[in-house]
Write an enzyme that holds these catalytic residues in place. Structure first.
Site, PDB file in Angstrom:
ATOM      1  N   GLY A   1       6.234  46.840  34.077  1.00 17.83           N
ATOM      2  CA  GLY A   1       6.176  45.505  34.651  1.00 17.83           C
ATOM      3  C   GLY A   1       4.934  45.336  35.510  1.00 17.83           C
TER       4      GLY A   1
ATOM      5  N   ARG B   1      34.557  18.102  33.160  1.00 17.46           N
ATOM      6  CA  ARG B   1      34.677  17.894  31.723  1.00 17.46           C
ATOM      7  C   ARG B   1      36.150  17.649  31.400  1.00 17.46           C
ATOM      8  NH1 ARG B   1      31.750  16.530  27.188  1.00 17.46           N
ATOM      9  NH2 ARG B   1      32.432  17.641  25.316  1.00 17.46           N
TER      10      ARG B   1
ATOM     11  N   ARG C   1      39.422  32.606  31.467  1.00 21.40           N
ATOM     12  CA  ARG C   1      38.078  33.164  31.314  1.00 21.40           C
ATOM     13  C   ARG C   1      37.290  33.053  32.613  1.00 21.40           C
ATOM     14  NH1 ARG C   1      35.568  30.155  26.271  1.00 21.40           N
ATOM     15  NH2 ARG C   1      37.361  28.764  26.424  1.00 21.40           N
TER      16      ARG C   1
ATOM     17  N   GLU D   1      16.519  51.190  34.600  1.00 28.28           N
ATOM     18  CA  GLU D   1      17.128  52.008  35.652  1.00 28.28           C
ATOM     19  C   GLU D   1      18.241  52.893  35.098  1.00 28.28           C
ATOM     20  OE1 GLU D   1      15.767  52.375  38.480  1.00 28.28           O
ATOM     21  OE2 GLU D   1      14.322  50.826  37.890  1.00 28.28           O
TER      22      GLU D   1
ATOM     23  N   ASP E   1      19.676  53.743  31.012  1.00 30.18           N
ATOM     24  CA  ASP E   1      20.505  53.110  29.993  1.00 30.18           C
ATOM     25  C   ASP E   1      21.980  53.378  30.306  1.00 30.18           C
ATOM     26  OD1 ASP E   1      20.518  52.096  26.939  1.00 30.18           O
ATOM     27  OD2 ASP E   1      22.037  53.645  27.217  1.00 30.18           O
TER      28      ASP E   1
HETATM   29  C1  FAD Z   1      23.900  24.330  17.820  1.00 30.02           C
HETATM   30  C2  FAD Z   1      24.879  23.217  17.659  1.00 30.02           C
HETATM   31  C3  FAD Z   1      24.762  22.359  16.577  1.00 30.02           C
HETATM   32  C4  FAD Z   1      25.643  21.287  16.426  1.00 30.02           C
HETATM   33  N1  FAD Z   1      25.454  20.422  15.382  1.00 30.02           N
HETATM   34  C5  FAD Z   1      26.275  19.319  15.290  1.00 30.02           C
HETATM   35  C6  FAD Z   1      26.066  18.346  14.287  1.00 30.02           C
HETATM   36  O1  FAD Z   1      25.155  18.454  13.473  1.00 30.02           O
HETATM   37  N2  FAD Z   1      26.882  17.274  14.232  1.00 30.02           N
HETATM   38  C7  FAD Z   1      27.912  17.115  15.121  1.00 30.02           C
HETATM   39  O2  FAD Z   1      28.625  16.132  15.035  1.00 30.02           O
HETATM   40  N3  FAD Z   1      28.132  18.012  16.108  1.00 30.02           N
HETATM   41  C8  FAD Z   1      27.333  19.115  16.227  1.00 30.02           C
HETATM   42  N4  FAD Z   1      27.547  20.029  17.232  1.00 30.02           N
HETATM   43  C9  FAD Z   1      28.609  19.812  18.210  1.00 30.02           C
HETATM   44  C10 FAD Z   1      29.784  20.743  18.024  1.00 30.02           C
HETATM   45  O3  FAD Z   1      30.548  20.340  16.946  1.00 30.02           O
HETATM   46  C11 FAD Z   1      30.608  20.765  19.330  1.00 30.02           C
HETATM   47  O4  FAD Z   1      29.834  21.411  20.284  1.00 30.02           O
HETATM   48  C12 FAD Z   1      31.915  21.495  19.165  1.00 30.02           C
HETATM   49  O5  FAD Z   1      32.771  20.700  18.407  1.00 30.02           O
HETATM   50  C13 FAD Z   1      32.611  21.782  20.505  1.00 30.02           C
HETATM   51  O6  FAD Z   1      32.806  20.622  21.204  1.00 30.02           O
HETATM   52  P1  FAD Z   1      32.233  20.435  22.688  1.00 30.02           P
HETATM   53  O7  FAD Z   1      30.871  20.947  22.707  1.00 30.02           O
HETATM   54  O8  FAD Z   1      32.443  19.029  23.078  1.00 30.02           O
HETATM   55  O9  FAD Z   1      33.137  21.374  23.577  1.00 30.02           O
HETATM   56  P2  FAD Z   1      34.422  20.926  24.402  1.00 30.02           P
HETATM   57  O10 FAD Z   1      35.403  20.380  23.465  1.00 30.02           O
HETATM   58  O11 FAD Z   1      34.015  20.110  25.546  1.00 30.02           O
HETATM   59  O12 FAD Z   1      34.928  22.343  24.909  1.00 30.02           O
HETATM   60  C14 FAD Z   1      34.560  22.857  26.195  1.00 30.02           C
HETATM   61  C15 FAD Z   1      35.533  23.949  26.594  1.00 30.02           C
HETATM   62  O13 FAD Z   1      36.845  23.423  26.697  1.00 30.02           O
HETATM   63  C16 FAD Z   1      37.751  24.107  25.863  1.00 30.02           C
HETATM   64  N5  FAD Z   1      38.672  23.135  25.270  1.00 30.02           N
HETATM   65  C17 FAD Z   1      38.373  21.916  24.774  1.00 30.02           C
HETATM   66  N6  FAD Z   1      39.476  21.330  24.305  1.00 30.02           N
HETATM   67  C18 FAD Z   1      40.494  22.186  24.480  1.00 30.02           C
HETATM   68  C19 FAD Z   1      41.890  22.160  24.162  1.00 30.02           C
HETATM   69  N7  FAD Z   1      42.415  21.122  23.571  1.00 30.02           N
HETATM   70  N8  FAD Z   1      42.641  23.242  24.473  1.00 30.02           N
HETATM   71  C20 FAD Z   1      42.083  24.310  25.073  1.00 30.02           C
HETATM   72  N9  FAD Z   1      40.768  24.388  25.402  1.00 30.02           N
HETATM   73  C21 FAD Z   1      39.986  23.342  25.087  1.00 30.02           C
HETATM   74  C22 FAD Z   1      36.903  24.805  24.823  1.00 30.02           C
HETATM   75  O14 FAD Z   1      37.511  26.013  24.397  1.00 30.02           O
HETATM   76  C23 FAD Z   1      35.609  25.084  25.589  1.00 30.02           C
HETATM   77  O15 FAD Z   1      35.743  26.294  26.299  1.00 30.02           O
HETATM   78  C24 FAD Z   1      26.682  21.106  17.372  1.00 30.02           C
HETATM   79  C25 FAD Z   1      26.799  21.996  18.434  1.00 30.02           C
HETATM   80  C26 FAD Z   1      25.919  23.029  18.584  1.00 30.02           C
HETATM   81  C27 FAD Z   1      26.085  23.947  19.759  1.00 30.02           C
HETATM   82  C1  FAD Z   2      12.715  44.496  30.988  1.00 28.97           C
HETATM   83  C2  FAD Z   2      12.332  45.926  31.174  1.00 28.97           C
HETATM   84  C3  FAD Z   2      11.514  46.286  32.211  1.00 28.97           C
HETATM   85  C4  FAD Z   2      11.092  47.609  32.385  1.00 28.97           C
HETATM   86  N1  FAD Z   2      10.227  47.919  33.398  1.00 28.97           N
HETATM   87  C5  FAD Z   2       9.750  49.200  33.486  1.00 28.97           C
HETATM   88  C6  FAD Z   2       8.785  49.546  34.475  1.00 28.97           C
HETATM   89  O1  FAD Z   2       8.337  48.694  35.274  1.00 28.97           O
HETATM   90  N2  FAD Z   2       8.340  50.825  34.542  1.00 28.97           N
HETATM   91  C7  FAD Z   2       8.810  51.781  33.683  1.00 28.97           C
HETATM   92  O2  FAD Z   2       8.380  52.919  33.792  1.00 28.97           O
HETATM   93  N3  FAD Z   2       9.710  51.493  32.724  1.00 28.97           N
HETATM   94  C8  FAD Z   2      10.197  50.219  32.606  1.00 28.97           C
HETATM   95  N4  FAD Z   2      11.117  49.912  31.615  1.00 28.97           N
HETATM   96  C9  FAD Z   2      11.559  50.958  30.673  1.00 28.97           C
HETATM   97  C10 FAD Z   2      12.983  51.413  30.920  1.00 28.97           C
HETATM   98  O3  FAD Z   2      13.006  52.251  32.029  1.00 28.97           O
HETATM   99  C11 FAD Z   2      13.502  52.114  29.659  1.00 28.97           C
HETATM  100  O4  FAD Z   2      13.647  51.129  28.679  1.00 28.97           O
HETATM  101  C12 FAD Z   2      14.814  52.811  29.886  1.00 28.97           C
HETATM  102  O5  FAD Z   2      14.603  53.931  30.661  1.00 28.97           O
HETATM  103  C13 FAD Z   2      15.492  53.237  28.575  1.00 28.97           C
HETATM  104  O6  FAD Z   2      14.653  54.069  27.857  1.00 28.97           O
HETATM  105  P1  FAD Z   2      14.246  53.732  26.372  1.00 28.97           P
HETATM  106  O7  FAD Z   2      13.929  52.296  26.290  1.00 28.97           O
HETATM  107  O8  FAD Z   2      13.199  54.673  25.948  1.00 28.97           O
HETATM  108  O9  FAD Z   2      15.559  53.971  25.516  1.00 28.97           O
HETATM  109  P2  FAD Z   2      15.925  55.317  24.738  1.00 28.97           P
HETATM  110  O10 FAD Z   2      15.966  56.417  25.694  1.00 28.97           O
HETATM  111  O11 FAD Z   2      15.060  55.458  23.565  1.00 28.97           O
HETATM  112  O12 FAD Z   2      17.406  54.964  24.276  1.00 28.97           O
HETATM  113  C14 FAD Z   2      17.676  54.404  22.998  1.00 28.97           C
HETATM  114  C15 FAD Z   2      19.137  54.620  22.667  1.00 28.97           C
HETATM  115  O13 FAD Z   2      19.423  56.009  22.605  1.00 28.97           O
HETATM  116  C16 FAD Z   2      20.459  56.358  23.490  1.00 28.97           C
HETATM  117  N5  FAD Z   2      20.135  57.659  24.107  1.00 28.97           N
HETATM  118  C17 FAD Z   2      18.923  58.070  24.562  1.00 28.97           C
HETATM  119  N6  FAD Z   2      19.019  59.312  25.071  1.00 28.97           N
HETATM  120  C18 FAD Z   2      20.307  59.674  24.949  1.00 28.97           C
HETATM  121  C19 FAD Z   2      21.034  60.862  25.306  1.00 28.97           C
HETATM  122  N7  FAD Z   2      20.430  61.882  25.894  1.00 28.97           N
HETATM  123  N8  FAD Z   2      22.359  60.881  25.048  1.00 28.97           N
HETATM  124  C20 FAD Z   2      22.957  59.839  24.461  1.00 28.97           C
HETATM  125  N9  FAD Z   2      22.317  58.719  24.087  1.00 28.97           N
HETATM  126  C21 FAD Z   2      21.004  58.639  24.332  1.00 28.97           C
HETATM  127  C22 FAD Z   2      20.529  55.245  24.503  1.00 28.97           C
HETATM  128  O14 FAD Z   2      21.841  55.085  24.980  1.00 28.97           O
HETATM  129  C23 FAD Z   2      20.078  54.037  23.704  1.00 28.97           C
HETATM  130  O15 FAD Z   2      21.172  53.494  23.032  1.00 28.97           O
HETATM  131  C24 FAD Z   2      11.540  48.598  31.476  1.00 28.97           C
HETATM  132  C25 FAD Z   2      12.399  48.240  30.431  1.00 28.97           C
HETATM  133  C26 FAD Z   2      12.790  46.925  30.266  1.00 28.97           C
HETATM  134  C27 FAD Z   2      13.696  46.582  29.120  1.00 28.97           C
END
Ligand code: FAD
Ligand code: FAD
Lengths: 669, 669
Positions: B175, B307, B330, B421, B423
């Site tokens: 970073g 909502r 949730r 910090e 994995d």
């Molecule tokens: C990427 C994307 C593309 C889309 N494309 C289209 C499209 O092309 N045309 C189109 O018409 N629409 C489109 N939509 C809309 C989509 O159909 C609605 O988002 C979906 O129907 C959910 O409705 P909402 O977003 O109003 O959620 P809400 O109904 O407001 O739900 C919000 C929360 O309330 C909960 N909830 C709602 N009602 C109940 C219930 N009766 N009982 C329990 N829990 C409930 C839900 O679980 C959710 O956690 C798109 C949405 C997305 C994200």
């Molecule tokens: C947003 C971001 C910022 C960062 N900033 C810095 C920074 O400023 N300076 C810096 O020095 N680093 C930085 N890092 C690096 C970071 O420290 C490493 O990504 C981290 O230590 C994990 O190492 P790796 O990515 O090589 O994963 P790996 O070690 O390659 O791990 C890959 C997979 O193998 C598994 N694995 C690896 N070894 C073992 C084992 N011995 N036993 C079981 N499973 C294993 C892991 O669980 C993982 O699923 C940054 C990373 C990110 C994503």
């Protein structure tokens, strides 16, 4: 790394070709796919190397360039619709045209009624008009019956007047509406003369001029802005408001209902038949989800094969990370779900076709079952798929978080699948409702029979004829798929019974619990069939692939342990006395994983993705992941000059402020 | 919506002020925070309204503009370091300066040794030089001992030569290295004259000229490119290669070890002391995670309050979605984890300070315990935090997927906390190791005693003195936190014992299971203390807040049911005979949630976030979410012209191709 990859390929015993043909539904389907992907990946227009650096506007524009080119290629190569579909899906972008093809066109064709279909069908089929499906509003998604947009019938002119009375009635989220679509199918509340409210109906409305693309009078529309995590960037999800927009009466989609000239409401005899189309998208989402998980699995398994980290082995090299239990235990179940969902998608498509052809004959008897199955599977596949892509990404450590890993992009685009086409938590209720209906149908009579049970509720037979279950299973029993299927079906039966018995006081997560149990029971029986099917593959391939399905079953049992233990299907241990009753299952999973490990690369190669399709520096076929990461990093825009513009603007002032402080002696340590 | 919000505020009985002071560690800390946030949010430089539309390069540049301004404000308002910290954290961006402040500076100060600290300390403290922490390489992250960068000591010139022999030895992910940093602390393999490999050590290296920011000779560096989901956009994570770069001998950080002029290795007597600093970041991650979850909870709870969707109630309005069990089930547990982790962070900081002051006196006795606790908590908080932010986002349906919901951005930036910090899957191993060590220490003697158990392994006492546990708990017993703490500690004890007994054959997920159980046992006891603490709040507030902690406990028990049932701590049911033994717990959770529901808005308000801090159209304080969404959508760049550029380029050609097809009669239906 290159060597690790080729060694892994040598070690794998499955025939990549055989398994690939199995997954792709035969050699010829595979070859079609190869041919089309080959054309695209060699066409510079489909180059992906710069897409991570584009702005949202550029991504939207690129999406349309690709769309235009696909149809141009269709003309050149004389592709049929299925071939175009292969091309579009392999582009790996959420395109605005998708809404035309998957939502607008099927709804229009199924519900449009003969007059409208005759007039506009050809224009839609050729994309001479570009459509969108306009249901959701700012204020309403799930609750379609409360949509606020109105369509008032005006008998004097034989027109409907489409109107958005409030800000919350603005259409919202509509894919392709923002800047692209020329027409839309609008859900609006039908108001008859006299004000009678008939609830939401569908209307065909022109949105933009076919001459110059300007918005039609009375319509305000635009893009709703960027999405979370940069997902759906190429799609112009849009909003629209209608200010007393008039459309001719014939523009009401009359497959479901129509209005007579003088304003009377009419329903055709087989209104139900038009519902079928709605299930089409959900059924397709199973296949689509399967292939997406397959991509994630391919990338992560390949990277885990060449990434070495940690303990050194006898040859002095560090271990391949895929050999760590905490890595393979994450990745192989994902692979198994990809196999499961791809196969399940085929079964579902077949079932859908049977239903559709029965519907055509006026027989709607399969509709309810199809509805129950697709609701449950839509929830199940999308919830698992989103989680699996992220698990795969995370397994790759830091490099997985690079945009060049490719999985972040898959995740962001796939994420809303848990919300659209029915929010998963709402759909759970439908699955539960269907389960309760089946339960009550069975137990309505004093001598319940199980003859009438549909496949999706077959598990209820165990409540009528309880099986003899040993409550402790040995590792070797888990190796027989029958065990997992039995306990998963039994669990579904018991959670449904529990729900019925507590009907008066459900706990807060009851619907989610039941929906999951019921769907997993259904999928388990399907897995049983798939294993039988897979064993028809030549020799060793059949054995390996059936192990993949078994792994799906066992990890699913593991995920259901709380229920299985609660109801005494498995176990239990008793306090300080005995050992963990889940241990035999856990060990069976471990040994199965270890048997599959050498096959992982072969099983992933069998999905058949090219490097262009995966577009991942970590998932390259040849395993040269570090070279790929290095090369991609060089193209980052920030690297095009040694000194960033931020230096003069901010970095220098920051450094100079510090120098002054030090010089003035005010620096405290 | 506005009315829903004010009604909810009226209905809530908690004193927002009291709970806020409680969370913020007193009135005065809160007021400091308010004052600083007030300054920032009224300063146009910190405006956030256009940030979703910026390119990555612009986001990087903006990050540095903000950084510069914060330090300018520091001078103007005479802020101390703590106040600057408040300012930086409230900006809600991953800034490059963060690496200087949190990684580079502490490591340098703790390990630098007196000479180096004297020379560079003031420059670092004032940011007259801008630092980064350079450990990870393209080929190595987790396995630090295999880093490939070399530092060869050259006695002739009393210099080290830093070199990157391979592409995989390139420093990567660092970073602030990409374009910003002027200096870095480099981990490199120390090679003594004669080639003796002493493993990785730390070296202070200048990277860029302080005159013109050009790279120093022999150094190649740049940005590694964009990250998944657009996260960490403002940080220039970078790469670097060293081509035989010479640095003076004094630039080795000598707190841990040094080299004599003629190349002999020397370790100071208290080398261990310098380790402490490493734990600082992890300890801080608990507090940080808590406040992030708090943001997500605030946004989602506010939106779910205004909502309305679905069933109509007596007043004719649809239900507020927060009233659906599947929604509050949730959201409220997320709220409870925010409260828990914020409080836990305070406890941990206190423990850290005690350890640090003991370390100063040469007493390293608390180091092991601190290491075990922070490892476990780092895993626990980051894994839960990432999941919680996504759960909150998803609860908002479609609008949650709009970038304007704000939670996608939080998610993308927080996501890598499960990787950096340490994995999480690797850290799990450390937690398990510590647990096994404690276990063996207890059972090493023939008459085991529990006196020596540290807080993080106190649960092991139950193996020595097994408690009497009824295996069925009534709903009312769950209302007493003692029950949850008992079963969670017991579970940790039993899974550890199980692991010991199966030492020869661990299953594939054993480490994750044990780590979770052990950490949750520790946190459970902490929750017990917090409940006692909370009850000191005046009257009703104490009761409500303690219910929040109880909800944490009960949902944690629920998440551990598989273990609890496996070992017979709870239940079991037996097959077809009896009811679900987990039902009383589930109902206790439900009723607790229902009691907390009317308090949810008050409890969220008590976090004290301003609209500017949340930057979410769905989390606005006044509840006018639709107006906010509408307004934000209008500023989308695509909406700045009615006809998009894509029209001439692609849309028109697509439509015309269709028209030609129709005209030529080739359109098939
Ligand atoms: C990427 C994307 C593309 C889309 N494309 C289209 C499209 O092309 N045309 C189109 O018409 N629409 C489109 N939509 C809309 C989509 O159909 C609605 O988002 C979906 O129907 C959910 O409705 P909402 O977003 O109003 O959620 P809400 O109904 O407001 O739900 C919000 C929360 O309330 C909960 N909830 C709602 N009602 C109940 C219930 N009766 N009982 C329990 N829990 C409930 C839900 O679980 C959710 O956690 C798109 C949405 C997305 C994200
Ligand atoms: C947003 C971001 C910022 C960062 N900033 C810095 C920074 O400023 N300076 C810096 O020095 N680093 C930085 N890092 C690096 C970071 O420290 C490493 O990504 C981290 O230590 C994990 O190492 P790796 O990515 O090589 O994963 P790996 O070690 O390659 O791990 C890959 C997979 O193998 C598994 N694995 C690896 N070894 C073992 C084992 N011995 N036993 C079981 N499973 C294993 C892991 O669980 C993982 O699923 C940054 C990373 C990110 C994503």
């Amino acid at each position: 790394t290159e060597l690790d990859m080729s060694n892994a390929r040598t070690a794998s015993t499955v025939s990549v070709e055989n398994v690939r043909d199995f997954l792709h539904h035969g050699r010829s389907a595979w070859e079609t796919r190869r041919r089309i992907v080959g054309i695209l990946e060699n066409d510079p227009i489909f180059d992906k190397t710069r897409r991570e650096f584009l702005t949202r506007t550029e991504k939207y524009e690129r999406g349309l360039v690709l769309t235009d080119r696909v149809y141009e290629l269709q003309t050149i190569h004389n592709w049929d619709e299925r071939e175009v579909q292969v091309a579009i899906s392999s582009i790996d972008e959420q395109l605005s045209i998708g809404l035309h093809n998957i939502a607008f066109q099927p709804v229009f064709m199924l519900q449009g009624g003969p007059v409208l279909v005759k007039k506009y069908g050809p224009l839609i089929a050729t994309r001479a008009i570009f459509g969108c499906y306009m249901q959701t509003e700012l204020g309403h998604g799930t609750n379609v019956s409360s949509l606020e947009t109105t369509a008032i019938y005006i008998p004097e002119t034989k027109e409907f007047e489409i109107h958005s009375p409030t800000i919350t009635s603005s259409k919202w989220w509509i894919g392709a509406l923002g800047k692209t679509a020329t027409h839309g199918v609008v859900q609006a509340k039908l108001l008859l003369p006299g004000g009678k409210d008939m609830g939401p109906h569908l209307f065909f409305v022109q949105l933009r001029s076919l001459h110059d693309h300007t918005l039609m009078p009375g319509i305000t529309a635009g893009d709703i802005g960027p999405k979370s995590n940069g997902g759906f960037a190429a799609t112009d999800n849009g909003f629209a408001r209608f200010d007393h927009v008039r459309i001719p009466k014939e523009n009401m989609l009359s497959g479901f209902a129509s209005v007579t000239d003088d304003g009377l409401y009419q329903q055709p005899p087989h209104a139900k038949l038009s519902y079928g189309g709605m299930l089409y998208i959900r059924a397709n989402m199973v296949t689509g989800g399967g292939w997406l998980i397959a991509k994630a699995a391919t990338v992560a398994i390949r990277y885990a094969t060449v990434r070495r980290q940690g303990e050194r082995e006898q040859d002095g090299l560090e271990k391949q990370i895929i050999s760590y239990p905490s890595v393979y235990y994450r990745l192989l179940p994902i692979l198994s779900r990809a196999y499961m969902f791809i196969q399940l998608g085929k079964t579902l498509t077949k079932a859908f076709d049977v239903m559709a052809s029965r519907l055509k004959k006026g027989d709607a008897s399969l509709l309810a079952e199809m509805h129950a199955t697709t609701s449950g599977l839509k929830v199940y596949v999308s919830t698992n798929g989103v989680a699996d892509i992220e698990t795969a990404r995370r397994s790759m450590g830091g490099h997985g978080y690079s945009a060049f890993s490719g999985l972040g992009r898959l995740y962001a685009d796939y994420l809303p699948s848990v919300t659209y086409e029915g929010d998963n938590f709402v759909l759970d209720q439908q699955v539960v409702r269907a389960a309760l209906k089946s339960y009550h149908a069975v137990f309505a009579s004093s001598s319940p029979t199980v003859d009438s049970l549909s496949p999706s509720s077959a598990y209820l037979r165990y409540l009528v004829n309880p099986p003899a279950v040993p409550s402790v299973f040995a590792e070797k029993e888990w190796r027989d798929p029958v065990t997992a299927i039995l306990v998963l079906e039994l669990r579904a039966a018991l959670v449904v019974r529990e729900l019925v018995q507590n009907a008066e006081a459900r706990d807060a997560s009851a619907n989610q619990r039941v929906s999951k149990a019921v769907t997993e029971a259904f999928v388990a029986t399907q897995a049983g069939d798939m294993i039988k099917n897979a064993l028809k593959l030549p020799g060793n391939d059949g054995k390996v692939v059936s192990k993949v399905f078994l792994l799906y079953l066992l990890t699913t049992v593991e995920g259901g342990l709380t229920d299985l233990l609660s109801f005494g299907v498995i176990g239990p241990g008793s306090g300080f006395k005995i050992h963990d009753p889940t241990r035999s299952l856990r060990l069976a999973i471990k040994s199965l994983c270890e048997e599959l490990l050498p096959e992982a690369i072969g099983l992933a190669d069998a999905f058949g993705f090219t490097d262009w399709e995966l577009d991942s520096a970590l998932g390259v076929y040849n395993g040269k992941v570090y070279e790929a990461l290095w090369e991609r990093a060089q193209s980052e825009p920030l690297n095009q000059s040694e000194i960033p513009a931020a230096y003069q603007q901010s970095i220098k002032p920051i450094l100079q402020r510090g120098q002054k402080l030090v010089a003035s002696g005010k620096a405290k340590l």
